[in-house]
Design a protein around this motif. Sequence first.
Motif, PDB file in Angstrom:
ATOM      1  N   VAL A 198      -1.085   8.903  -5.419  1.00  0.00           N
ATOM      2  CA  VAL A 198       0.337   8.612  -5.258  1.00  0.00           C
ATOM      3  C   VAL A 198       1.047   8.661  -6.598  1.00  0.00           C
ATOM      4  N   ARG A 236       0.858   5.776   0.127  1.00  0.00           N
ATOM      5  CA  ARG A 236       0.151   7.052   0.239  1.00  0.00           C
ATOM      6  C   ARG A 236       1.190   8.164   0.205  1.00  0.00           C
ATOM      7  N   CYS A 237       0.743   9.367  -0.080  1.00  0.00           N
ATOM      8  CA  CYS A 237       1.687  10.478  -0.223  1.00  0.00           C
ATOM      9  C   CYS A 237       2.328  10.878   1.096  1.00  0.00           C
ATOM     10  N   ALA A 270      -3.652  11.922   3.064  1.00  0.00           N
ATOM     11  CA  ALA A 270      -4.124  10.544   2.910  1.00  0.00           C
ATOM     12  C   ALA A 270      -4.961  10.333   1.650  1.00  0.00           C
ATOM     13  N   THR A 271      -5.555  11.385   1.106  1.00  0.00           N
ATOM     14  CA  THR A 271      -6.421  11.220  -0.066  1.00  0.00           C
ATOM     15  C   THR A 271      -5.733  11.601  -1.372  1.00  0.00           C
ATOM     16  N   SER A 279       0.859  -1.181   0.000  1.00  0.00           N
ATOM     17  CA  SER A 279       0.000   0.000   0.000  1.00  0.00           C
ATOM     18  C   SER A 279       0.893   1.227   0.000  1.00  0.00           C
TER      19      SER A 279
END
Length: 70
Positions: free
Chosen positions: A62, A52-53, A58-59, A50
């Motif tokens: 990437v 994420r940035c 979090a949304t 997984s």
Amino acid sequence: MTVPESATNGWVLLSYVTGCGDPILRINSEDSFKMDREAVLLVRPGETLSARCSDLAATSTVGYFMFDEQ
């Protein structure tokens, strides 16, 4: 992304592109870690990667990861 069980020795990350610098990664439910451009990242058969940035974004999208099967 989950590496298929049929991948002999797993997948090695060849390159990646993000809009947020080095992403935060997690394999299965292990602790998260920041991507290290100098380190070899091997994801073994059956493991799930997984990304994420950052903890604050979090949304965010990437980007793209390119792997080579070993």
